[in-house]
Design a protein around this motif. Structure first.
Motif, mmCIF file in Angstrom:
data_model
loop_
_atom_site.group_PDB
_atom_site.id
_atom_site.type_symbol
_atom_site.label_atom_id
_atom_site.label_comp_id
_atom_site.label_asym_id
_atom_site.label_seq_id
_atom_site.Cartn_x
_atom_site.Cartn_y
_atom_site.Cartn_z
ATOM 1 N N VAL A 169 7.835 -47.560 61.285
ATOM 2 C CA VAL A 169 6.926 -47.316 60.168
ATOM 3 C C VAL A 169 5.503 -47.232 60.717
ATOM 4 C CG1 VAL A 169 6.021 -48.210 58.001
ATOM 5 C CG2 VAL A 169 8.444 -48.513 58.570
ATOM 6 N N PRO A 170 4.763 -46.178 60.417
ATOM 7 C CA PRO A 170 3.404 -46.021 60.944
ATOM 8 C C PRO A 170 2.483 -47.158 60.500
ATOM 9 C CG PRO A 170 4.198 -43.952 60.025
ATOM 10 C CD PRO A 170 5.181 -45.002 59.616
ATOM 11 N N ALA A 171 1.623 -47.586 61.394
ATOM 12 C CA ALA A 171 0.642 -48.624 61.060
ATOM 13 C C ALA A 171 -0.244 -48.147 59.916
ATOM 14 C CB ALA A 171 -0.200 -48.948 62.290
ATOM 15 N N GLY A 172 -0.574 -49.050 59.009
ATOM 16 C CA GLY A 172 -1.440 -48.717 57.889
ATOM 17 C C GLY A 172 -0.721 -48.182 56.673
ATOM 18 N N THR A 173 0.599 -48.040 56.740
ATOM 19 C CA THR A 173 1.359 -47.581 55.568
ATOM 20 C C THR A 173 1.254 -48.627 54.464
ATOM 21 O OG1 THR A 173 2.927 -46.400 56.994
ATOM 22 C CG2 THR A 173 3.624 -46.859 54.730
ATOM 23 N N ASP A 174 0.804 -48.218 53.282
ATOM 24 C CA ASP A 174 0.587 -49.208 52.214
ATOM 25 C C ASP A 174 1.624 -49.148 51.110
ATOM 26 O OD1 ASP A 174 -0.120 -46.876 50.984
ATOM 27 O OD2 ASP A 174 -2.201 -47.423 50.619
ATOM 28 N N SER A 214 4.361 -54.333 59.502
ATOM 29 C CA SER A 214 5.534 -54.339 60.369
ATOM 30 C C SER A 214 6.006 -52.911 60.579
ATOM 31 C CB SER A 214 6.658 -55.176 59.751
ATOM 32 O OG SER A 214 7.845 -55.088 60.511
ATOM 33 N N THR A 215 6.567 -52.658 61.730
ATOM 34 C CA THR A 215 7.121 -51.325 61.993
ATOM 35 C C THR A 215 8.559 -51.208 61.507
ATOM 36 O OG1 THR A 215 7.833 -52.018 64.206
ATOM 37 C CG2 THR A 215 5.633 -51.029 64.007
ATOM 38 N N SER A 216 9.136 -52.327 61.046
ATOM 39 C CA SER A 216 10.501 -52.329 60.544
ATOM 40 C C SER A 216 10.519 -52.932 59.142
ATOM 41 C CB SER A 216 11.419 -53.133 61.477
ATOM 42 O OG SER A 216 12.747 -53.157 60.980
#
Length: 236
Positions: A169-174, A214-216
């Motif tokens: 998951v891309p950083a900053g995804t809200d 988190s990326t997961s």
């Protein structure tokens, strides 16, 4: 919940009303000052979400969360708001509320919402359009036990839920937005008759917000379960 405790509180309330009448026995009773309020029953119930579910994907187990509310129906099918007192993070919670002098009808639904209802045959429960990542609500109905189990409600799922996992998951995804591409609605007020559930007018988009860094990520998406076995497909 101890049935003895409920009776004790009810008796005290009844005695209090007798005392009021006795103190005012010389007062002329008019239409304006006749007591109309029934004694209140302050009730505590135990609510357990079933550990084995038939309608959820991948063995999803619902645990109560702080701030949870359930709708408990009395013998007239009027709903009453009960809030979680104890048991957050577990499958067995203690809820408290008042039945306003009435007896329990033996049924309840989760969550408590404006549209939550029971007419003696069918439940009405809400499927939300937006969830916080750590507070997904999976609608359930509860039935009260009898005898020694009076005051204990066991909850079962009204519909189903998908468990969807994502990695990288891309950083900053809200937020994640799940859009159903099928014909059936998955948000709105569902009618449930213990066999299947259906939403006659609703929406097809569910948004999950407040994502952890988190990326997961693992998402739980509640959906109504129908007797025809609706196939759900999502765009994300």
């Amino acid at each position: 919940f101890k049935q003895r405790k409920m009776k004790k509180i009810y008796t005290l309330a009844a005695l209090a009303m007798v005392a009021i009448v006795a103190c005012n026995k010389l007062v002329e009773i008019t239409e304006e000052n006749i007591p109309v309020d029934e004694p209140k029953k302050d009730v505590t119930i135990m609510a357990t979400s079933a550990s084995e579910t038939k309608t959820t994907v991948d063995g999803l187990q619902v645990k109560w969360s702080s701030g949870d509310h359930i709708a408990v129906f009395d013998a007239d099918n009027d709903k009453h708001d009960f809030s979680l007192d104890d048991g957050a993070g577990t499958t067995t919670g203690k809820f408290s509320g008042s039945l306003s002098g009435k007896n329990s009808g033996g049924w309840a639904v989760y969550p408590f919402t404006t549209n939550a209802a029971f007419d003696g045959n069918e439940f009405h429960v809400d499927y939300a359009t937006t969830y916080s990542y750590d507070a997904v609500t999976v609608p359930m109905y509860g039935s009260e036990g009898t005898g020694a189990n009076a005051g204990k409600y066991e909850f079962e799922h009204v519909g189903g839920a998908f468990k969807i996992q994502y990695t990288n998951v891309p950083a900053g995804t809200d937020s994640f937005v799940f859009t159903s591409t099928g014909d059936d609605f998955m948000t709105g007020t569902a009618t449930f008759d213990l066999t299947d559930s259906a939403i006659s007018d609703g929406g097809k988009v569910v948004t999950v917000t407040n994502l952890p860094s988190s990326t997961s990520l693992t998402f739980i998406i509640p959906v109504p379960a129908t007797a025809t076995g609706t196939a759900y497909t999502f765009n994300v």
